[in-house]
Design an enzyme around this catalytic site. Structure first.
Site, PDB file in Angstrom:
ATOM      1  N   HIS A 116       2.925  73.742  36.639  1.00 54.40           N
ATOM      2  CA  HIS A 116       2.252  73.625  37.939  1.00 54.40           C
ATOM      3  C   HIS A 116       1.319  74.814  38.182  1.00 54.40           C
ATOM      4  CE1 HIS A 116       2.193  72.388  42.282  1.00 54.40           C
ATOM      5  NE2 HIS A 116       1.876  73.675  42.426  1.00 54.40           N
ATOM      6  N   GLU A 117       1.854  76.010  38.028  1.00 52.33           N
ATOM      7  CA  GLU A 117       1.037  77.200  38.278  1.00 52.33           C
ATOM      8  C   GLU A 117      -0.086  77.325  37.249  1.00 52.33           C
ATOM      9  OE1 GLU A 117       1.265  78.459  41.049  1.00 52.33           O
ATOM     10  OE2 GLU A 117       3.210  77.602  41.571  1.00 52.33           O
TER      11      GLU A 117
ATOM     12  N   HIS B  29      -7.718  75.588  36.961  1.00 53.81           N
ATOM     13  CA  HIS B  29      -8.721  75.291  37.985  1.00 53.81           C
ATOM     14  C   HIS B  29      -9.558  76.540  38.270  1.00 53.81           C
ATOM     15  CE1 HIS B  29      -9.407  73.017  42.071  1.00 53.81           C
ATOM     16  NE2 HIS B  29     -10.452  72.981  41.280  1.00 53.81           N
TER      17      HIS B  29
ATOM     18  N   HIS C 196      -3.008  75.346  38.404  1.00 48.88           N
ATOM     19  CA  HIS C 196      -3.817  76.141  39.333  1.00 48.88           C
ATOM     20  C   HIS C 196      -4.695  77.123  38.555  1.00 48.88           C
ATOM     21  CE1 HIS C 196      -2.406  74.878  43.214  1.00 48.88           C
ATOM     22  NE2 HIS C 196      -1.165  75.265  43.021  1.00 48.88           N
TER      23      HIS C 196
END
Length: 733
Positions: free
Chosen positions: A506-507, A513, A510
């Protein structure tokens, strides 16, 4: 020697003393304020240009943006250190600077001469039309930010707005402090009977917490060395740090112990928490919560909004409170039948363990029993198959295949590598390259729980991709990815639960991105400028590869034998994906509705009103009773000390987008390089330079549908809902 590109502008953490950073921050504020002092207004009262071209106005705007790099950098380092290595000195300097930062930020947002330059740019329609899309988007967002900073208010109201902003920044920091202090203050020594059921890794965590407890009490003078020596070794202590807490709640047979620890966790920083900080002050967040809501409401009224939720939503994809509430309640209706079956299954198993009425402190314990019985899956049995080095290498292999990029670690123990400064020995640094070995950016991993580090996991976009041709300045993106995973113990590398694997993915989503952006206008590069209810799309999207057999094969092998995850365990892991998904979805909706409603309520709620709202939401959507003493809201840092106020719904909103985006990979193949390139080009590379809805539709070729979210969640009666009808479709640091 492998060198570090100067375009990364890496920080020297060895010299990042709080006092030094304080001086740098104050100097940067003074320099920027002097620049603002010299500005004159360039538009009349009607917004028409006065003796300044749009080109010159843009030059001034860009010069001011560049000037603020020094402040962003120094403050970014200090605030990061306050999150990962907090101590009294760092905290004192950080909090002392908050009012000054707030005052400066408010001045910028209300500065008429600076505002007038933005007006001059947009008023010259021909000039504005020639700007690159990223620059035009940044200017549009800046104008909105001016309005939300009170630029149009009368002077007396601007002063009131500034005071509110300053007080809010201080209150939020204090709220966060109280949670950290309350978490670290709790230590419960255990006897042998209380250890029954705990796993080998759980016992190692408790022993490690016991060693930290001994060191802490000796240093504080609470115990003498003679007292410490009299304690057994290993000394098992239950703390509220997440790895330890979950180890007890999932495996401890002692139900009373589970309830004791649960109560301590859900009453942190509440009226039931008797701990104090170093100054002897109460850690109760009750008054702070009501003050924050009152100040946010005052801010909203000053800006002409009905409530703070409307202020928050003015910057998001969703248009109104009603729209978000409808989305959440409709999703709750979809999830409830599944959740009721989830609860019935847990209660059936609980009966076998003599538990007539399942309670929150039983849920994780019984859920683990169900997994072992129904799916032949134990988290502890699969933990050895997810050693952190293997998971990280597999994660890198996955993104290399998806996006044609390469990750290389910069190690300080290699004589051929240029050393990189770290803030802790646990930290590692990596560089990201494209297929042609062009450097794209760099990132740090800080993944283990420890004292002085706030809980949770996050990505901090410390430094954006940015260029400023006037001074030949080139800056590549750098970010910090932080977790609180189980540390390496007993000479073995950190062994992750699958939940921790998902958190890492998940991180990293990020992080990609932030790092893969090709935008060089800092305000809309990477995650910057992305609507908050879309910023979770790439992160939740990345989790899908940790739920796929092909992806799992790349991230798993036994820590000792190197053997692949056996097929029966792999099948069980995949089968358990939607286990308890109904109850988990209702839990997220409960939090999102609570957050939305307390910020939409006017007049602002006091503490009793906050608790009453939470109880009402629970009666509406929850299917399991919560004890009266539960004070989860007092530790809800996302909304009281983070950026999610009236925005916690963003997790479910963005999950709809991410599920629909991943369904394209399900159709084309999850490692399809063409689809991977399309996602990189339309979502990851463009950052906030276009509206998130535009980016999504450029990738998917249509508006978003809820179908994939319902399917991925395992809910029955899946139905398609067009994003335009629901928008009921729909970040960190």
């Amino acid at each position: 020697m492998t060198s570090i590109s100067p375009d990364l502008h890496l920080a020297d953490f060895a010299s990042a003393a709080p006092s030094t950073l304080q001086i740098e921050i104050l100097n940067a504020i003074n320099t920027a304020n002097a620049f603002l002092d010299d500005m004159t207004t360039t538009t009349d009262n009607n917004g028409h240009s006065v003796d300044m071209s749009a080109e010159q106005a843009l030059a001034d705007v860009m010069a001011f943006d560049h000037m603020n790099l020094a402040l962003d950098r120094s403050w970014g380092i200090l605030s990061h250190l306050n999150s990962v290595t907090s101590n009294d000195e760092i905290r004192h300097v950080h909090h002392e600077l908050l009012p000054k930062l707030s005052a400066y930020g408010t001045r910028v947002g209300q500065h008429q001469p600076l505002f007038s330059r933005y007006q001059t740019i947009v008023n010259d329609e021909a000039f504005f039309a020639r700007l690159e899309p990223a620059r035009a988007r940044a200017i549009e967002l800046a104008l909105r930010s001016f309005e939300l900073s009170g630029v149009a208010l009368a002077k007396a109201e601007q002063e009131k707005f500034a005071a509110i902003q300053s007080e809010l920044s201080t209150l939020s920091a204090t709220f966060s402090d109280h949670i950290l202090d309350a978490t670290q203050a709790h230590a419960l020594p255990l006897n042998d009977k209380q250890l029954t059921g705990l796993t080998e890794s759980g016992l190692a965590l408790l022993a490690d917490a016991g060693a930290q407890y001994k060191a802490r009490t000796l240093a504080s003078g609470s115990l003498t060395q003679e007292d410490i020596d009299a304690l057994p070794t290993p000394y098992y202590v239950a703390s509220l740090n997440i790895p330890v807490y979950l180890a007890v709640m999932t495996y401890a047979d002692d139900r009373r112990l589970r309830e004791t620890l649960y109560r301590a966790y859900v009453t942190r920083a509440s009226e039931f928490d008797t701990h104090t900080n170093a100054k002897g002050e109460s850690l109760n967040n009750a008054d702070i919560m009501s003050q924050i809501l009152q100040l946010r409401e005052q801010k909203a009224k000053l800006l002409g909004f009905t409530d703070y939720a409307a202020v928050s939503l003015s910057k998001k994809m969703a248009d109104s409170v009603a729209e978000v509430e409808t989305f959440l309640r409709d999703l709750a209706a979809q999830a409830t039948p599944t959740a009721e079956r989830d609860l019935a299954q847990l209660q059936q198993y609980a009966n076998a363990y003599g538990i007539d009425e399942l309670q929150p402190w039983d849920s994780a314990y019984i859920a683990e029993k169900v997994k072992q019985s129904e799916f032949n899956l134990s988290q502890e049995e699969i933990r050895p198959y997810f050693p952190l080095p293997k998971v990280i290498n597999g994660l890198f292999a996955i993104v290399e295949r998806l996006y044609d990029i390469k990750v290389k670690e910069q190690t300080n123990d290699n004589a051929n590598s240029q050393p990189v400064s770290h803030w802790h020995d646990d930290v590692s640094f990596y560089q990201l390259f494209d297929a042609d070995d062009n450097l794209l950016g760099g990132f740090y991993f800080d993944l283990f729980a420890r004292s002085g580090k706030r809980g949770g996991a996050w990505m901090n976009g410390f430094q954006s991709r940015y260029s400023y041709d006037e001074q030949a300045h080139q800056q590549l993106p750098v970010c910090f990815m932080v977790g609180n995973f189980t540390p390496a113990l007993d000479g073995k590398p950190s062994l992750l639960t699958h939940d921790e694997v998902l958190t890492l993915f998940h991180e990293f989503g990020h992080g990609l991105h932030h790092l893969l952006t090709q935008v060089t206008v800092g305000d809309v590069a990477g995650v910057n400028g992305v609507e908050w209810d879309a910023v979770e799309l790439p992160s939740q999207f990345m989790e899908n590869w940790a739920w796929d057999a092909e992806g799992i094969a790349l991230i798993s092998s036994h820590v000792e034998t190197g053997e692949a995850l056996p097929k029966d365990k792999l099948d069980a892991l995949l089968a358990v994906k939607n286990f308890q998904s109904g109850m988990q979805t209702l839990r997220q909706i409960e939090l999102a509705l609570f957050d939305l409603l307390i910020h939409a309520h006017t007049p602002a709620l006091d503490y009793e009103g906050i608790l009453a709202t939470l109880n009402t939401v629970r009666s509406d959507v929850a299917i399991m009773q919560t004890p009266d003493y539960n004070r989860f809201a007092n530790g809800f840092s996302h909304i009281f000390a983070g950026g999610y106020a009236a925005g916690y719904y963003s997790y479910k909103w963005a999950e709809l987008l991410s599920a629909d985006a991943f369904s394209k990979f399900e159709e084309d193949g999850i490692f399809n390089p063409v689809t991977g390139k399309a996602f990189r080009d339309t979502i990851l590379s463009v950052g906030g330079s276009f509206p998130a809805k535009t980016n999504f539709e450029n990738f998917r070729g249509r508006s978003a549908s809820i179908d994939a979210l319902l399917r991925h969640s395992g809910f029955a009666n899946t139905k398609k809902v067009d994003a335009a009808n629901a928008q009921t479709t729909h970040e960190v640091i």
